[in-house]
Design a protein around this motif. Structure first.
Motif: not given
Length: 63
Positions: A1-5, A7-14, A41-49
């Motif tokens: 998964m690209p890094l920009i994706t 970052v965008i997901v983190l911004i949207v969730v925030g 949930a975000v931390v688990i998702w980031l660890l998976q990514v």
């Protein structure tokens, strides 16, 4: 998964979490629980990514 994706997901969730915390009238305890669930949930998702956490599909609950 690209890094920009990521970052965008983190911004949207925030932003969504901020909107919910700012504009929805809820009890403080409920907001705390919601924030904790979203952060976990975000931390688990980031660890998976980033491949730190293996696939959760292999985890079985029950028999």
């Amino acid at each position: 998964m690209p890094l920009i994706t990521v970052v965008i997901v983190l911004i949207v969730v925030g932003v969504l979490l901020w909107l919910i915390n700012s504009y929805l009238p809820m009890d403080g305890k409920i907001k705390s629980i919601l924030n904790a669930v979203v952060v976990i949930a975000v931390v688990i998702w980031l660890l998976q990514v980033f491949g730190v956490l293996g696939s959760l599909g292999a985890i079985r609950i029950g028999n």
